[in-house]
Design a protein around this motif. Structure first.
Motif, PDB file in Angstrom:
ATOM      1  N   GLU A  98       0.835  -1.202   0.000  1.00 56.22           N
ATOM      2  CA  GLU A  98       0.000   0.000   0.000  1.00 56.22           C
ATOM      3  C   GLU A  98       0.866   1.245   0.000  1.00 56.22           C
ATOM      4  N   GLU A 102     -11.651   0.114   3.094  1.00 56.11           N
ATOM      5  CA  GLU A 102     -10.585   0.523   4.010  1.00 56.11           C
ATOM      6  C   GLU A 102      -9.203   0.203   3.450  1.00 56.11           C
ATOM      7  N   ASP A 103      -9.083  -0.964   2.803  1.00 54.76           N
ATOM      8  CA  ASP A 103      -7.794  -1.407   2.294  1.00 54.76           C
ATOM      9  C   ASP A 103      -7.722  -1.390   0.761  1.00 54.76           C
ATOM     10  N   ASP A 109      -4.110   3.498   1.266  1.00 53.87           N
ATOM     11  CA  ASP A 109      -3.126   3.644   2.332  1.00 53.87           C
ATOM     12  C   ASP A 109      -3.852   3.928   3.639  1.00 53.87           C
ATOM     13  N   ASP A 110      -3.345   3.375   4.714  1.00 55.18           N
ATOM     14  CA  ASP A 110      -3.878   3.688   6.040  1.00 55.18           C
ATOM     15  C   ASP A 110      -2.707   3.833   7.007  1.00 55.18           C
ATOM     16  N   ASP A 111      -3.001   4.261   8.223  1.00 51.62           N
ATOM     17  CA  ASP A 111      -1.956   4.488   9.217  1.00 51.62           C
ATOM     18  C   ASP A 111      -1.775   3.312  10.161  1.00 51.62           C
ATOM     19  N   GLU A 112      -2.481   2.210   9.903  1.00 49.40           N
ATOM     20  CA  GLU A 112      -2.401   1.061  10.804  1.00 49.40           C
ATOM     21  C   GLU A 112      -1.165   0.226  10.498  1.00 49.40           C
ATOM     22  N   ASN A 113      -0.484  -0.210  11.562  1.00 47.66           N
ATOM     23  CA  ASN A 113       0.621  -1.148  11.417  1.00 47.66           C
ATOM     24  C   ASN A 113       0.000  -2.540  11.441  1.00 47.66           C
ATOM     25  N   GLU A 114      -0.135  -3.132  10.266  1.00 45.07           N
ATOM     26  CA  GLU A 114      -0.862  -4.394  10.153  1.00 45.07           C
ATOM     27  C   GLU A 114      -0.045  -5.435   9.415  1.00 45.07           C
ATOM     28  N   ALA A 166       1.669  -4.081   4.205  1.00 43.88           N
ATOM     29  CA  ALA A 166       1.583  -2.718   4.732  1.00 43.88           C
ATOM     30  C   ALA A 166       2.896  -1.989   4.542  1.00 43.88           C
ATOM     31  N   ASN A 167       2.798  -0.685   4.308  1.00 44.10           N
ATOM     32  CA  ASN A 167       3.990   0.142   4.163  1.00 44.10           C
ATOM     33  C   ASN A 167       4.341   0.854   5.463  1.00 44.10           C
ATOM     34  N   ASP A 168       3.630   0.558   6.531  1.00 42.72           N
ATOM     35  CA  ASP A 168       3.810   1.244   7.801  1.00 42.72           C
ATOM     36  C   ASP A 168       5.078   0.767   8.503  1.00 42.72           C
TER      37      ASP A 168
END
Length: 153
Positions: free
Chosen positions: A20, A53-54, A80-85, A115-117
C-alpha cells in the motif's frame, strides 16, 4: 467440459502481492472463441483486507466486441492507512458472463497487501528489512509487468 463455443470462456490471472498504496492490475482473458459481443463482471471481495478501508471494491464490467480476443485489465486501487498491520488479502471474482460466453476454471484471483507502515518503536523492527521487502516487491511487480507485456506480444 464446455469450452464456451462460440462466444468464448473467461479466465483471470491468479494474483500477486503488492504494497500500500498502489494498485493491482487484474487481467481478464477471453479464451478459445470470439463470436459476438460479450461481457463479464470483475468484483473485488473482502478477505482479511476490508473493502473500502484497504482497497476499492467497486465492481467493473469489461466488454469485448465481436471477434475481439485481446486481454483486458481492471485497476484496483490499494488504499493507504496508518495502521501497522500484517499481510492482508482480498480476492477478485469473475461473474455474470453475457453474450453466450462462460466462466472458465480460473475465475478467482487472490491479492495480498503488504503494509507500508513502519514497525512500532520498541518492538524490534529493522528498517533495512522493511526496505529490502519493498525492493523485492517492486522487483516482483516489474517482472510481473514484463511477463504480462510479453504474453500480449
Amino acid at each position: 467440459l464446455p469450452d464456451g463455443a462460440p462466444a468464448g470462456q473467461f479466465a483471470v490471472d491468479p494474483g500477486y502481492t503488492t504494497v500500500e498504496p498502489d494498485e493491482v492490475q487484474v487481467w481478464v482473458y477471453r479464451n478459445f472463441y470470439q463470436d459476438g459481443a460479450v461481457s463479464v463482471t470483475v468484483t473485488p471481495i473482502s478477505g482479511s483486507a476490508e473493502a473500502g478501508e484497504d482497497f476499492d471494491a467497486t465492481p467493473v464490467t469489461l466488454t469485448w466486441s465481436d471477434q475481439d480476443s485481446e486481454p483486458k485489465s481492471v485497476s484496483i486501487p490499494i488504499l493507504d492507512d496508518d495502521e501497522n498491520e500484517s499481510l492482508e488479502s482480498f480476492t477478485v471474482e469473475l461473474s455474470n458472463p453475457t453474450g453466450g460466453a462462460i466462466l472458465g476454471t480460473s475465475t478467482v484471483a487472490e491479492f495480498e497487501i503488504s503494509a507500508n507502515d513502519a514497525p512500532a518503536r520498541g518492538r524490534g523492527g529493522s528498517g533495512s528489512t522493511g526496505w529490502l521487502s519493498l525492493l523485492l516487491l517492486a522487483l516482483a511487480n516489474i517482472f510481473r509487468t514484463l511477463k504480462a507485456t510479453a504474453s500480449r506480444a
